[in-house]
Motif scaffolding. Structure first.
Motif, PDB file in Angstrom:
ATOM      1  N   PHE A   1       0.805  -1.223   0.000  1.00  0.00           N
ATOM      2  CA  PHE A   1       0.000   0.000   0.000  1.00  0.00           C
ATOM      3  C   PHE A   1       0.842   1.280   0.000  1.00  0.00           C
ATOM      4  O   PHE A   1       0.301   2.364  -0.157  1.00  0.00           O
ATOM      5  CB  PHE A   1      -0.917   0.034   1.232  1.00  0.00           C
ATOM      6  N   LEU A   2       2.144   1.156   0.212  1.00  0.00           N
ATOM      7  CA  LEU A   2       2.968   2.350   0.410  1.00  0.00           C
ATOM      8  C   LEU A   2       2.921   3.335  -0.746  1.00  0.00           C
ATOM      9  O   LEU A   2       3.010   4.533  -0.543  1.00  0.00           O
ATOM     10  CB  LEU A   2       4.423   1.959   0.667  1.00  0.00           C
ATOM     11  N   PHE A   3       2.784   2.848  -1.961  1.00  0.00           N
ATOM     12  CA  PHE A   3       2.811   3.761  -3.094  1.00  0.00           C
ATOM     13  C   PHE A   3       1.435   3.950  -3.723  1.00  0.00           C
ATOM     14  O   PHE A   3       1.315   4.495  -4.800  1.00  0.00           O
ATOM     15  CB  PHE A   3       3.840   3.286  -4.127  1.00  0.00           C
ATOM     16  N   ASP A   4       0.395   3.505  -3.016  1.00  0.00           N
ATOM     17  CA  ASP A   4      -0.976   3.765  -3.450  1.00  0.00           C
ATOM     18  C   ASP A   4      -1.336   5.206  -3.111  1.00  0.00           C
ATOM     19  O   ASP A   4      -0.666   5.859  -2.314  1.00  0.00           O
ATOM     20  CB  ASP A   4      -1.962   2.830  -2.753  1.00  0.00           C
ATOM     21  N   ASN A   5      -2.420   5.667  -3.700  1.00  0.00           N
ATOM     22  CA  ASN A   5      -2.914   6.998  -3.354  1.00  0.00           C
ATOM     23  C   ASN A   5      -3.361   7.005  -1.894  1.00  0.00           C
ATOM     24  O   ASN A   5      -3.985   6.060  -1.424  1.00  0.00           O
ATOM     25  CB  ASN A   5      -4.098   7.374  -4.246  1.00  0.00           C
ATOM     26  N   ASN A   6      -3.041   8.066  -1.198  1.00  0.00           N
ATOM     27  CA  ASN A   6      -3.423   8.201   0.211  1.00  0.00           C
ATOM     28  C   ASN A   6      -4.875   8.651   0.308  1.00  0.00           C
ATOM     29  O   ASN A   6      -5.166   9.825   0.457  1.00  0.00           O
ATOM     30  CB  ASN A   6      -2.505   9.201   0.919  1.00  0.00           C
ATOM     31  N   ILE A   7      -5.747   7.695   0.201  1.00  0.00           N
ATOM     32  CA  ILE A   7      -7.179   7.974   0.276  1.00  0.00           C
ATOM     33  C   ILE A   7      -7.764   7.187   1.446  1.00  0.00           C
ATOM     34  O   ILE A   7      -7.165   6.205   1.903  1.00  0.00           O
ATOM     35  CB  ILE A   7      -7.895   7.621  -1.051  1.00  0.00           C
TER      36      ILE A   7
ATOM     37  N   MET B   1      -7.764   3.334   1.269  1.00  0.00           N
ATOM     38  CA  MET B   1      -6.490   2.655   1.472  1.00  0.00           C
ATOM     39  C   MET B   1      -6.220   2.506   2.977  1.00  0.00           C
ATOM     40  O   MET B   1      -5.810   1.445   3.439  1.00  0.00           O
ATOM     41  CB  MET B   1      -5.335   3.409   0.821  1.00  0.00           C
ATOM     42  N   LEU B   2      -6.443   3.571   3.723  1.00  0.00           N
ATOM     43  CA  LEU B   2      -6.222   3.516   5.171  1.00  0.00           C
ATOM     44  C   LEU B   2      -7.145   2.490   5.819  1.00  0.00           C
ATOM     45  O   LEU B   2      -6.731   1.753   6.715  1.00  0.00           O
ATOM     46  CB  LEU B   2      -6.418   4.901   5.782  1.00  0.00           C
ATOM     47  N   ALA B   3      -8.379   2.404   5.347  1.00  0.00           N
ATOM     48  CA  ALA B   3      -9.334   1.423   5.881  1.00  0.00           C
ATOM     49  C   ALA B   3      -8.889  -0.004   5.551  1.00  0.00           C
ATOM     50  O   ALA B   3      -9.035  -0.913   6.375  1.00  0.00           O
ATOM     51  CB  ALA B   3     -10.723   1.684   5.326  1.00  0.00           C
TER      52      ALA B   3
ATOM     53  N   ASP C   1      -5.459   2.743  14.373  1.00  0.00           N
ATOM     54  CA  ASP C   1      -5.559   4.074  13.765  1.00  0.00           C
ATOM     55  C   ASP C   1      -4.418   4.230  12.769  1.00  0.00           C
ATOM     56  O   ASP C   1      -3.250   4.252  13.145  1.00  0.00           O
ATOM     57  CB  ASP C   1      -5.467   5.150  14.847  1.00  0.00           C
ATOM     58  N   VAL C   2      -4.770   4.308  11.486  1.00  0.00           N
ATOM     59  CA  VAL C   2      -3.778   4.447  10.425  1.00  0.00           C
ATOM     60  C   VAL C   2      -3.869   5.867   9.892  1.00  0.00           C
ATOM     61  O   VAL C   2      -4.938   6.326   9.508  1.00  0.00           O
ATOM     62  CB  VAL C   2      -4.024   3.432   9.289  1.00  0.00           C
ATOM     63  N   ARG C   3      -2.719   6.541   9.882  1.00  0.00           N
ATOM     64  CA  ARG C   3      -2.659   7.924   9.390  1.00  0.00           C
ATOM     65  C   ARG C   3      -1.582   8.040   8.338  1.00  0.00           C
ATOM     66  O   ARG C   3      -0.574   7.350   8.406  1.00  0.00           O
ATOM     67  CB  ARG C   3      -2.296   8.885  10.512  1.00  0.00           C
ATOM     68  N   VAL C   4      -1.815   8.940   7.426  1.00  0.00           N
ATOM     69  CA  VAL C   4      -0.766   9.257   6.466  1.00  0.00           C
ATOM     70  C   VAL C   4       0.319   9.991   7.234  1.00  0.00           C
ATOM     71  O   VAL C   4       0.050  10.940   7.966  1.00  0.00           O
ATOM     72  CB  VAL C   4      -1.320  10.133   5.321  1.00  0.00           C
TER      73      VAL C   4
END
Length: 136
Positions: free
Chosen positions: A60-66, A69-71, A94-97
């Motif tokens: 997921f590291l290079f996916d769009n930060n939407i 993705m966090l979910a 809790d996942v945050r950019v």
């Protein structure tokens, strides 16, 4: 129910005990935190004979930060802990950019994951770890 009598693991620093020369040991809460961290940071297929141990969060590291993705990362972590560490009761993932707003450099690309948990059968002693995954 899972009742804790004590948890032990090798310290990931692999520093030798100065008295005995043996590897260091972590116990109880620190051993459990280390197990959670190791599970999250292990990629699928990395462990011989246990190809499903770990997570795919590096994908997921290079996916769009939407938010989706966090979910997905939250779901992946909850599923992995539920399967591989069934003695843990996850209270929060809790996942945050990891961006400047959260204290990271503007060149850092990654996520910050906070996990709050307790042992099943012991809801009073809640522990927390933070794992940062990314590249600069």
């Amino acid at each position: 129910k899972y009742v804790s009598r004590g948890f032990k693991d090798l310290a990931t620093s692999f520093n030798a005990n100065p008295s005995t020369g043996d590897f260091g040991v972590v116990k109880n809460e620190n051993a459990i935190k280390q197990s959670v961290r190791n599970l999250i940071l292990t990629m699928f297929g990395e462990r011989p004979f246990q190809p499903w141990l770990g997570t795919s969060i590096y994908d997921f590291l290079f996916d769009n930060n939407i938010p989706e993705m966090l979910a997905k990362i939250e779901t992946e972590i909850n599923d992995a802990i539920a399967y591989w560490l069934p003695y843990i009761d996850v209270k929060l993932v809790d996942v945050r950019v990891a961006d400047v707003q959260h204290g990271f450099s503007d060149r850092f690309n990654g996520v910050q994951i906070q996990i709050d948990f307790s042992l099943k059968g012991n809801r009073f002693d809640e522990e927390s770890i933070v794992v940062v995954i990314g590249t600069e």
